[in-house]
Design a protein around this motif. Structure first.
Motif, PDB file in Angstrom:
ATOM      1  N   THR A 395       0.772  -1.402   0.030  1.00  0.00           N
ATOM      2  CA  THR A 395      -0.055   0.043  -0.304  1.00  0.00           C
ATOM      3  C   THR A 395       0.808   1.220  -0.156  1.00  0.00           C
ATOM      4  OG1 THR A 395      -0.206  -0.080   2.316  1.00  0.00           O
ATOM      5  CG2 THR A 395      -1.724  -1.101   1.199  1.00  0.00           C
ATOM      6  N   GLY A 396       2.153   1.098  -0.125  1.00  0.00           N
ATOM      7  CA  GLY A 396       3.120   2.198  -0.218  1.00  0.00           C
ATOM      8  C   GLY A 396       3.032   3.106  -1.322  1.00  0.00           C
ATOM      9  N   THR A 397       3.448   4.028  -1.430  1.00  0.00           N
ATOM     10  CA  THR A 397       3.521   5.207  -2.450  1.00  0.00           C
ATOM     11  C   THR A 397       4.479   4.783  -3.619  1.00  0.00           C
ATOM     12  OG1 THR A 397       5.502   6.515  -1.600  1.00  0.00           O
ATOM     13  CG2 THR A 397       3.189   7.147  -0.874  1.00  0.00           C
ATOM     14  N   GLU A 398       5.503   3.935  -3.171  1.00  0.00           N
ATOM     15  CA  GLU A 398       6.211   3.469  -4.446  1.00  0.00           C
ATOM     16  C   GLU A 398       5.432   2.371  -5.483  1.00  0.00           C
ATOM     17  OE1 GLU A 398       7.077   0.889  -0.951  1.00  0.00           O
ATOM     18  OE2 GLU A 398       6.663   2.867  -1.391  1.00  0.00           O
ATOM     19  N   SER A 399       4.403   1.705  -4.791  1.00  0.00           N
ATOM     20  CA  SER A 399       3.463   0.784  -5.611  1.00  0.00           C
ATOM     21  C   SER A 399       2.232   1.251  -6.023  1.00  0.00           C
ATOM     22  CB  SER A 399       3.393  -0.417  -4.695  1.00  0.00           C
ATOM     23  OG  SER A 399       4.715  -0.984  -4.443  1.00  0.00           O
ATOM     24  N   THR A 400       1.705   2.565  -5.679  1.00  0.00           N
ATOM     25  CA  THR A 400       0.510   3.208  -6.056  1.00  0.00           C
ATOM     26  C   THR A 400       0.689   4.038  -7.180  1.00  0.00           C
ATOM     27  OG1 THR A 400       0.127   3.153  -3.578  1.00  0.00           O
ATOM     28  CG2 THR A 400      -1.455   4.572  -5.231  1.00  0.00           C
ATOM     29  N   LYS A 401      -0.023   3.612  -8.247  1.00  0.00           N
ATOM     30  CA  LYS A 401       0.006   4.499  -9.696  1.00  0.00           C
ATOM     31  C   LYS A 401      -0.358   5.868  -9.355  1.00  0.00           C
ATOM     32  CE  LYS A 401      -0.456   0.430 -12.696  1.00  0.00           C
ATOM     33  NZ  LYS A 401      -1.442  -0.280 -14.121  1.00  0.00           N
ATOM     34  N   GLY A 402       0.305   6.806 -10.188  1.00  0.00           N
ATOM     35  CA  GLY A 402      -0.100   7.948  -9.971  1.00  0.00           C
ATOM     36  C   GLY A 402       0.602   8.699  -8.728  1.00  0.00           C
ATOM     37  N   ASP A 403       1.165   8.028  -7.909  1.00  0.00           N
ATOM     38  CA  ASP A 403       1.858   8.730  -7.000  1.00  0.00           C
ATOM     39  C   ASP A 403       3.335   9.313  -7.390  1.00  0.00           C
ATOM     40  OD1 ASP A 403       1.669   8.769  -3.513  1.00  0.00           O
ATOM     41  OD2 ASP A 403       3.651   8.676  -4.389  1.00  0.00           O
ATOM     42  N   PRO A 404       3.758  10.471  -6.943  1.00  0.00           N
ATOM     43  CA  PRO A 404       5.029  11.022  -7.394  1.00  0.00           C
ATOM     44  C   PRO A 404       6.264  10.059  -7.090  1.00  0.00           C
ATOM     45  CG  PRO A 404       4.118  12.174  -5.527  1.00  0.00           C
ATOM     46  CD  PRO A 404       3.072  11.289  -5.952  1.00  0.00           C
ATOM     47  N   TYR A 405       5.988   9.396  -6.223  1.00  0.00           N
ATOM     48  CA  TYR A 405       7.061   8.301  -5.906  1.00  0.00           C
ATOM     49  C   TYR A 405       6.873   6.886  -6.267  1.00  0.00           C
ATOM     50  CZ  TYR A 405       7.731  12.043  -2.398  1.00  0.00           C
ATOM     51  OH  TYR A 405       7.839  13.394  -1.794  1.00  0.00           O
ATOM     52  N   TYR A 406       5.992   6.845  -7.198  1.00  0.00           N
ATOM     53  CA  TYR A 406       5.738   5.469  -7.989  1.00  0.00           C
ATOM     54  C   TYR A 406       6.547   4.934  -8.741  1.00  0.00           C
ATOM     55  CZ  TYR A 406       3.470   2.143 -10.704  1.00  0.00           C
ATOM     56  OH  TYR A 406       3.019   0.915 -11.621  1.00  0.00           O
ATOM     57  N   ILE A 407       6.967   3.671  -8.485  1.00  0.00           N
ATOM     58  CA  ILE A 407       8.111   2.957  -9.129  1.00  0.00           C
ATOM     59  C   ILE A 407       7.202   2.189 -10.600  1.00  0.00           C
ATOM     60  CG2 ILE A 407       9.867   1.198  -9.471  1.00  0.00           C
ATOM     61  CD1 ILE A 407      10.413   1.961  -6.677  1.00  0.00           C
ATOM     62  N   ASP A 408       7.702   2.492 -11.904  1.00  0.00           N
ATOM     63  CA  ASP A 408       6.983   1.772 -12.880  1.00  0.00           C
ATOM     64  C   ASP A 408       7.124   0.338 -12.876  1.00  0.00           C
ATOM     65  OD1 ASP A 408       6.473   4.393 -13.843  1.00  0.00           O
ATOM     66  OD2 ASP A 408       8.322   4.451 -15.430  1.00  0.00           O
ATOM     67  N   GLY A 409       5.809  -0.173 -13.148  1.00  0.00           N
ATOM     68  CA  GLY A 409       5.782  -1.755 -13.062  1.00  0.00           C
ATOM     69  C   GLY A 409       5.403  -2.367 -11.759  1.00  0.00           C
ATOM     70  N   ALA A 410       5.301  -1.531 -10.737  1.00  0.00           N
ATOM     71  CA  ALA A 410       5.369  -2.022  -9.370  1.00  0.00           C
ATOM     72  C   ALA A 410       3.931  -2.717  -9.612  1.00  0.00           C
ATOM     73  CB  ALA A 410       5.156  -1.156  -8.111  1.00  0.00           C
ATOM     74  N   ASP A 411       2.627  -2.035  -9.775  1.00  0.00           N
ATOM     75  CA  ASP A 411       1.138  -2.600  -9.824  1.00  0.00           C
ATOM     76  C   ASP A 411       0.777  -3.050  -8.634  1.00  0.00           C
ATOM     77  OD1 ASP A 411       1.331  -1.652 -12.691  1.00  0.00           O
ATOM     78  OD2 ASP A 411       1.839  -3.566 -13.161  1.00  0.00           O
ATOM     79  N   GLY A 412       0.963  -2.078  -7.584  1.00  0.00           N
ATOM     80  CA  GLY A 412       0.623  -2.598  -5.994  1.00  0.00           C
ATOM     81  C   GLY A 412       1.124  -3.674  -5.525  1.00  0.00           C
ATOM     82  N   LEU A 413       2.563  -4.178  -6.070  1.00  0.00           N
ATOM     83  CA  LEU A 413       3.201  -5.364  -5.524  1.00  0.00           C
ATOM     84  C   LEU A 413       4.538  -4.589  -4.695  1.00  0.00           C
ATOM     85  CD1 LEU A 413       3.137  -7.894  -8.611  1.00  0.00           C
ATOM     86  CD2 LEU A 413       1.738  -7.799  -6.470  1.00  0.00           C
ATOM     87  N   THR A 414       5.127  -5.564  -3.860  1.00  0.00           N
ATOM     88  CA  THR A 414       5.966  -5.123  -2.895  1.00  0.00           C
ATOM     89  C   THR A 414       7.270  -5.179  -3.907  1.00  0.00           C
ATOM     90  OG1 THR A 414       4.944  -5.751  -0.965  1.00  0.00           O
ATOM     91  CG2 THR A 414       7.393  -5.577  -0.790  1.00  0.00           C
TER      92      THR A 414
END
Length: 543
Positions: A395-414
């Motif tokens: 549920t972190g920002t790195e896995s949430t699409k649209g978040d400025p800290y999102y990592i491409d391809g995470a798609d809600g996964l750790t």
């Protein structure tokens, strides 16, 4: 009746022959009786008369000097007369053939024998002579006196018993020696087969790790071989020394130990078999093994299974190599093929130095490659390969699409470092088997994300220099991608393991406390939700 002749012989008369006596057939010449005055000379009654005309040889082959023919050649024999001594006297009349009247003596009664008042005389033993009796006559050269006095009889049954006991002991000892030799040969062969299996399993483990992009060096194998402990079913290994003929240090001498108990004496024995292991490159037979003769100075006792390397328990190539080798051994015992053995390559522990560059590695099976990222350790930039763990939502920002800290391809996964991608995937599978739903709240963080967290720390610790709950930017284990914050639990604690945070009421915390260390993850003492592979005094083992 007496055998005394009647009438008795006169003094000087020869004894007549017994009735029925045959003349002696020997070659001696008969002795002529002495002539008596007034009586004609007659041959002895026992003398054998020669046949008329037969000449008797003289000793030496000469005839008698005065040999003359018998009178029978000139005149007939005189009329036959009874033998001398049986002729009745002229005035003696023959006794009439009348029975002698048997009349007892009138004055002498017949005595009664034996007397009633006299006991029957005791007879001496047959081997004891009677009083006055001469010793028995033996032929010359025989008898008791031939070899001296007869020795007393010896008892032979003690010797027979002792002989039987000796034979029994020899038989039992011989059987025990043969049985021990047979068992020793069998256990030596068993140990040799097990040591060959070690080489095969290590080769599969090395090929498995290399097939997913993780390099295994000779130092990794040497570290694992130097850990005294049990491998497989009772086999214990010990590294003896590096091969002096090897220039690159990729060869090792290893000893395998097996302890067994003989069935005869019930004593423990240890069998030692040695082998040389050489590490090659690539994934096709990367390791070779040759059984050799053990050196004279090899220890004869098996290593203590309780002495293990703590670094191997924490993770790294060595720990994962050992785990893969054991799993390969189990698969081989179950009859798995080589292709099946390569499927165990999914790592279940952190691989290698977690603080080193991981871009050369690939993501473990069960995770998705997200490419390279910028990691930090102690303020230094460390390139890392990022992987998304399937089955572990975040549920972190790195896995949430649209978040400025999102990592491409995470798609809600750790999102984690490739070095712990296999460990995270294995942890998720273990939780699913036990019915535990794991959800992460934070995983890999960029430098931009970590600075934002420090500035917005509600406790004010990070801006003020207190990094207990929020790490200093560039020093967080999240920035290496080797840490996961779970949504549960939520308890906090002190800075040491003695005052660590715990939440026994949480099923997630109980599961992590019991299983996380098996996958190389430990709890951060101040936060019950933070688990990583960073290591240190404030990373705590299970309670």
């Amino acid at each position: 009746m007496s055998d005394q002749q009647w009438p008795p012989r006169r003094p000087g008369e020869p004894r007549p022959p017994y009735r029925g006596q045959q003349p002696f057939p020997g070659p001696r010449q008969p002795q002529r009786p002495q002539a008596q005055p007034g009586r004609p000379q007659q041959p002895h009654p026992g003398q054998q008369r020669p046949h008329p005309g037969q000449h008797q040889p003289y000793p030496g082959g000469q005839p008698y000097p005065e040999q003359r023919p018998y009178p029978a050649q000139q005149q007939p024999y005189p009329p036959e007369q009874p033998p001398y001594g049986q002729q009745p006297y002229p005035d003696q009349q023959p006794y009439p053939n009348q029975p002698y009247p048997e009349q007892p003596y009138q004055d002498q009664p017949y005595p009664e024998q034996p007397y009633a008042e006299q006991p029957y005389p005791e007879q001496p033993y047959p081997e004891q002579p009677y009083a006055g009796q001469p010793p028995p006559a033996y032929p010359q050269g025989f008898g008791p006196g031939r070899f001296g006095p007869e020795p007393p009889k010896k008892r032979r049954w003690p010797k027979v018993v002792v002989g039987l006991l000796v034979l029994a002991l020899v038989g039992v000892g011989g059987y025990g020696a043969y049985d021990f030799y047979d068992q020793m040969q069998k256990w030596e062969q068993t140990t040799t087969d097990d040591l060959n299996g070690v080489g095969s399993d290590l080769s599969v483990a090395v090929a498995s790790l290399r097939s997913v992009g993780w390099e295994v060096t000779a130092a990794d194998i040497g570290t694992w071989l130097e850990q005294p402990g049990a491998y497989g079913d009772g086999l214990k290994l010990r590294t003896l020394q590096a091969d002096p003929a090897s220039t690159d240090g990729n060869s090792f001498s290893v000893a395998g130990y097996r302890t067994w108990q003989d069935t005869y004496a019930k004593r423990d024995h240890t069998t030692v078999v040695c082998a040389n292991i050489t590490l090659a490159t690539g994934t096709q037979k990367p390791l070779s093994e040759t059984i050799t003769t053990c050196p004279e100075d090899v220890p004869k006792t098996a290593p203590d299974a309780g002495q293990t390397d703590t670094d191997a328990n924490a993770g790294g190539v060595t720990g994962h190599l050992a785990e893969l080798a054991v799993e390969a051994s189990e698969q081989r015992a179950a009859g798995a093929t080589e292709g099946k053995l390569l499927e165990i390559a999914a790592p279940t522990r952190p691989v290698g130095n977690v603080r080193a560059d991981s871009t050369a590695l690939v993501c473990a099976p069960g995770t998705k490659d997200l490419g390279e990222g910028e990691g930090y350790d102690e303020g230094k930039l460390i390139p890392v390969r990022l992987c998304a763990v399937e089955g572990l939502p975040n549920t972190g920002t790195e896995s949430t699409k649209g978040d400025p800290y999102y990592i491409d391809g995470a798609d809600g996964l750790t999102v984690v470092n490739a070095r712990i991608s296999g460990a995270a995937a294995a942890l998720v599978k273990r939780a699913e088997k036990q019915g535990i739903d794991l959800v992460a709240g934070s995983s890999f963080r960029t430098m931009k994300k970590q600075k934002a967290l420090c500035q917005s720390d509600v406790t004010g610790g990070c801006p003020a220099g207190d990094y207990t709950l929020t790490a200093q930017p560039g020093h967080s284990s999240h920035q290496l991608g080797i840490a996961i914050d779970f949504e549960q639990p939520s308890a906090t604690g002190g800075k040491t393991c003695a005052t660590r945070a715990s939440e026994p009421a949480s099923a997630v915390w109980r599961f992590l406390n019991k299983n996380a260390l098996n996958f190389g993850l430990k709890q951060y003492s101040a936060e019950a939700w933070h688990w990583d592979a960073y290591g240190g005094k404030d990373r705590c083992a299970p309670m």
